[in-house]
Each structure stands twice: as structure tokens, then as C-alpha cells.
Design a protein around this motif. Structure first.
Motif, PDB file in Angstrom:
ATOM      1  N   ALA A  60       0.823  -1.133   0.036  1.00 34.41           N
ATOM      2  CA  ALA A  60       0.052  -0.089  -0.012  1.00 34.41           C
ATOM      3  C   ALA A  60       0.854   1.344  -0.015  1.00 34.41           C
ATOM      4  O   ALA A  60       0.448   2.289  -0.633  1.00 34.41           O
ATOM      5  N   ALA A  61       1.812   1.231   0.715  1.00 29.52           N
ATOM      6  CA  ALA A  61       2.666   2.490   0.932  1.00 29.52           C
ATOM      7  C   ALA A  61       3.492   2.559  -0.506  1.00 29.52           C
ATOM      8  O   ALA A  61       3.734   3.903  -0.869  1.00 29.52           O
ATOM      9  N   ARG A  82       4.713   6.465  -0.766  1.00 31.42           N
ATOM     10  CA  ARG A  82       5.103   6.781   0.529  1.00 31.42           C
ATOM     11  C   ARG A  82       6.397   6.396   1.186  1.00 31.42           C
ATOM     12  O   ARG A  82       6.395   6.359   2.307  1.00 31.42           O
ATOM     13  N   THR A  98      -6.061   2.797   0.206  1.00 35.43           N
ATOM     14  CA  THR A  98      -5.114   1.991  -0.423  1.00 35.43           C
ATOM     15  C   THR A  98      -4.928   0.219   0.334  1.00 35.43           C
ATOM     16  O   THR A  98      -4.848  -0.551  -0.047  1.00 35.43           O
ATOM     17  N   TRP A  99      -4.581   0.770   1.436  1.00 36.00           N
ATOM     18  CA  TRP A  99      -4.339  -0.557   2.498  1.00 36.00           C
ATOM     19  C   TRP A  99      -5.600  -1.567   2.400  1.00 36.00           C
ATOM     20  O   TRP A  99      -5.314  -2.797   2.182  1.00 36.00           O
ATOM     21  N   ASP A 123       1.642   4.285   7.066  1.00 32.35           N
ATOM     22  CA  ASP A 123       2.538   4.883   6.225  1.00 32.35           C
ATOM     23  C   ASP A 123       1.757   4.830   4.896  1.00 32.35           C
ATOM     24  O   ASP A 123       2.399   5.389   3.847  1.00 32.35           O
ATOM     25  N   CYS A 124       0.554   4.491   4.740  1.00 29.16           N
ATOM     26  CA  CYS A 124      -0.145   4.486   3.566  1.00 29.16           C
ATOM     27  C   CYS A 124      -1.373   5.096   3.870  1.00 29.16           C
ATOM     28  O   CYS A 124      -2.012   4.995   4.736  1.00 29.16           O
ATOM     29  N   ASP A 166       1.092   4.171  -2.945  1.00 30.93           N
ATOM     30  CA  ASP A 166       1.006   5.463  -2.459  1.00 30.93           C
ATOM     31  C   ASP A 166       2.146   6.590  -2.624  1.00 30.93           C
ATOM     32  O   ASP A 166       1.983   7.507  -2.294  1.00 30.93           O
TER      33      ASP A 166
END
Lengths: 255, 212
Positions: free
Chosen positions: A27-28, A33, B77-78, B72-73, A31
Motif C-alpha cells: 500500500a505504501a 510513501r 489503498t491499504w 505509512d499508507c 501511495d
């Protein structure tokens, strides 16, 4: 293959627990990130792991806003151009002379060259910003842009600028939004500010789209100068595009 | 943390129930998109969506509340990542095997389609032709080994780019989006530069490329 089996140690130990990336790392990464070092680690893993790569490919299409790809854009030529068209169509009744009709016709042709067949494409490059809030504000503006909500995009990107994030990307897509809204003077000004920022990734395109705005404002001389600059600053495709528009401009002006 | 998620920790059962309803309303479009990506059949996608909601709610929302540890996201999205994994779980529970087009099932295919083979053919198009001559076969193996060595020296990002381009057959536009290139032209330019570096590596090993 639950999230648990993927992520024995989410976000710790490099995020590559038990053979696959954990959910938080994926996910990070999606994104943008992750810190640079971890991004390298993740991309090295993706290069060799089909499962995680498939996950990233599939989810990227879902979590990132859909792109608005080419769509005809011939609105926004403005009322003046429409008036010029009337003069061309009805010269005998409305135009005092053939010279006036020729001039109106030329104006129309020049303004028509300012039309776009598609908006400048945004490919999802995030802006560098010191805080998450500012990055998200930029992301919201760009989401509106990619969804063709240009009024929202322009308003949001102005907010981003007011918040101190006034880099080339913000200026460029503000200009692009204004151009799509047929605010040619506003767009020309925004692109001029991209150009003022010097050599950035947006320089050549800023010259090109500023030329488009200037054409809509019936300023062919200034537009020609911008096209020269975009041809000089851009890569091969931009050079060719700029030269093609220069040729069209010369023809429209009868030179 | 999104308000819908924070509200799930409310103190009374009625508030938590109401918060769950709001959560479902807010995130159903995302969860359905994920389910439809994994399950192409409408009914199967709806089943998977129901399964995901059940799993998310299980054990007092244990999975959802785990998001706090991975902040951190963005939450959406997670959630998409977790939901996709749950959908795959559901698929396996229901059908007991992976689909033939699932990535895991491509392992055998993968053996035949090594990245080095694919890049080697790009660098040296004559490799695409099967040559029964043992000497030529040896030369081909040498070329592929040299390309493999050149690829292993590339930065991870470049290796990933070549994977997307030659192994996954993704269009340049999709690669540009996935890897945050500014345009498709940047993708083409980088791929060409990498192929050129492979050719140089071959030349340094005394293997002369015919493709230039």
C-alpha cells in the motif's frame, strides 16, 4: 493467501516477510510513501516475484484515479471565434468588405489552432511536499484533473499554491486546467510561471501549451516565439509537435 | 485515520453498529471494484465481497484496526490490498485451486520465458529462430548467459521495468503509470537505453550484435 500469510511482519524487517511483501508495504509503495531505500528494496522484490508484481499491477489500476485519455476538445474556442465564423459564413450581409472577412477568417484559423485534441496528460507523479496533508491536497487536485473536473482542479491547485507548494507541477496543471476551462489569459500566465521556474521537466510543454493559450488570445507572434522555444527545449516528440504547429500557424497566417 | 474507521471503536454497541453501516456504505464501491478484479463472474464477485466484509468484521474488526500499525499508507489503498488478498483466500477456499491465469500458475510458463531469453531476443533478434546447429545453439546459450549477467547488474528499478515490458507484456502507457514515468516516451527511452547497455555488455564479451 490472506493478509496474514503475506505479512508475517508488516512494515518491519524490510517488508519482505515469508517470501511476499506485506500489505502495508504494498500500500505504501502504491501511495508513493516509501523512503527511497525501501522503494529500491520493493522494486528488487517486484522484479523477481510474479505474485507481488501482479498484485501491484492490479491494485494500481484500482487505487489510483482513472486517467482521462484522449477526448476531442474543440469547445473553448470562445465567442469571438464564433463571431468570426459568422462573419465568414455571412460575408455579403455582415462584412463591410472582403478584406474584413479575410481578416476574420484568419483570426478564426489562428484561434482554432489553440484548440486541444486532448488535455496534457498527468501520469501520477506525486508532488514533493513536507506534509501528508499537502501531498493529499495536491493529489485531490490531480484527481479532479484526471476526472476532467477542471473547475475543481483549478480551485484545488490554487489552494495548493496558497499553501506554499508552488512547484512546476502545480503551476503546470493549474495552467492546463485553466486552458481546458478556456481561460486562456489565466492559462498563459500559469504556464509563464512554469517557464519562470527554469529548467524543469515541464519546461518544453509549458512553452507549447502557453503557445496554445496565446493562439486562443489571437497573439500569433508571441505564440510563434513560444513554439520556437518548445521545439528547442523538448525531446524529439515535442520538437516535432511544436514544428507541426508552427507550420500550421504559418499557413493560417498566409506566410 | 478516516472518520469511518475511528468511529468503529465507539464505546457502545449501537454506535459501533451504526459506524459499521457507514463504513460499509463508504467503502463498498472500492471493495466491489477489488472483488470484480479478482472474480470476473458477477455472482462470484458478490460472494467475494460478502466474504471480505465478514472477514473484516471478524474478531471485533481485528483486521481493520490493524491499519493503525501500518499508517505509512492511505487507508483506502491499504484496504484495497487487504481486500484483494481476502478475495484470493475466498477463491481458494471455494474452488480449492488457483485459476489457470493466476500468477502462481504461470511458474511453468515462466521457466520457458525467462527475462533473459526475452531481452536476448530483443537485443539479438536472430535468437528467435530455432537453429538445430549445435554450434549455433552453443552461441545462443552464450548470448543468453551474457544477457543474464548484464541484467543482474542492473538497478532493481530497471530490472522491474524490463519485467513489465518483456515478461508481463504491459503496454508502455501502463508501465509509465505504474512506475511514475512522466510519459510513454520516457519509458521507451529508458528501455532503449537498457537494451543498448545489454548490447554493449555483449560486445565487451566479444559477442557482436546484429541488430545494431
Amino acid at each position: 493467501m490472506s493478509d496474514e500469510t503475506y505479512s508475517a511482519d508488516p512494515m518491519h524487517g524490510g517488508g519482505d516477510a515469508g517470501g511476499h511483501l506485506d500489505a502495508g508495504t504494498v500500500a505504501a509503495y502504491l501511495d508513493d510513501r516509501l523512503p527511497a531505500a525501501k522503494t529500491v528494496f520493493v522494486e528488487a522484490h517486484l522484479a523477481r516475484c510474479d505474485v507481488c508484481r501482479a498484485e501491484v499491477v492490479q491494485l494500481d489500476a484500482i487505487v489510483r484515479p482513472a486517467r482521462v485519455w484522449p477526448r476531442p476538445y474543440f469547445v473553448g474556442l470562445g465567442l469571438a471565434a464564433a463571431a468570426a465564423l459568422v462573419l465568414i459564413v455571412l460575408p455579403s450581409r455582415n462584412a463591410p468588405s472582403g478584406v474584413a472577412a479575410d481578416s476574420a477568417s484568419q483570426t478564426f484559423r489562428i484561434r482554432a489552432l489553440g484548440a486541444l485534441t486532448q488535455p496534457p496528460i498527468y501520469l501520477g507523479v506525486p508532488v514533493r511536499a513536507p506534509s501528508t496533508q499537502e501531498r493529499e491536497r495536491f493529489a485531490n487536485g490531480m484527481r479532479a484533473y484526471t476526472e476532467a473536473r477542471y473547475t475543481d482542479a483549478a480551485a484545488l491547485l490554487k489552494e495548493v499554491q496558497a499553501g506554499g507548494i508552488d512547484g512546476a507541477a502545480t503551476r503546470f496543471f493549474l495552467g492546463a486546467s485553466l486552458l481546458m476551462l478556456d481561460d486562456a489569459p489565466g492559462a498563459a500566465d500559469a504556464f509563464a510561471r512554469v517557464i519562470d521556474a527554469g529548467k524543469t521537466g515541464y519546461l518544453a510543454e509549458a512553452h507549447y501549451y502557453r503557445a496554445k493559450a496565446l493562439l486562443r488570445m489571437n497573439q500569433p507572434d508571441s505564440a510563434a516565439v513560444e513554439l520556437d522555444r518548445s521545439a528547442g527545449a523538448g525531446e524529439e516528440t515535442m520538437k516535432n509537435t511544436s514544428r507541426a504547429l508552427q507550420d500550421s500557424l504559418r499557413r493560417a497566417r498566409g506566410r | 485515520m478516516p472518520a469511518e474507521l475511528a468511529a468503529l471503536s465507539a464505546s457502545t454497541a449501537a454506535e459501533r453498529e451504526s459506524a459499521w453501516s457507514r463504513f460499509v456504505t463508504s467503502y463498498t464501491p472500492l471493495l466491489l471494484r477489488v472483488a470484480r478484479t479478482v472474480m470476473h463472474d458477477h455472482d462470484a464477485a458478490m460472494d467475494a465481497y460478502t466474504f471480505v466484509l465478514g472477514q473484516l468484521r471478524e474478531d471485533d474488526l481485528r483486521r481493520l484496526l490493524a491499519y493503525r500499525a501500518t499508517a505509512d499508507c492511505s487507508f483506502s489503498t491499504w484496504l484495497a490490498v487487504v481486500a484483494r488478498r481476502l478475495c484470493l483466500d475466498h477463491y481458494r477456499q471455494k474452488y480449492g485451486r488457483v485459476r489457470t491465469d493466476a500468477p502462481e500458475a504461470r511458474d511453468a510458463q515462466r521457466e520457458r520465458r525467462r527475462l533473459a531469453d526475452l531481452v536476448a531476443v530483443e537485443v539479438e533478434p536472430q535468437l528467435a529462430a530455432t537453429n538445430p546447429d549445435p554450434a549455433a545453439a552453443l552461441e545462443q546459450a552464450e548470448i543468453i548467459n551474457a544477457v543474464q549477467a548484464a541484467l543482474s547488474g542492473l538497478a532493481p528499478r530497471d530490472q522491474l521495468l524490463l519485467r513489465y515490458r518483456f515478461d508481463d507484456d504491459l503496454p508502455a502507457r501502463e508501465i509509465a503509470r505504474l512506475m511514475r514515468f512522466r510519459s510513454v516516451f520516457h519509458v521507451y527511452r529508458r528501455v532503449n537505453a537498457l537494451l543498448a547497455s545489454c548490447r554493449t555488455a555483449l560486445a565487451q564479451k566479444g559477442i557482436r550484435s546484429t541488430s545494431g
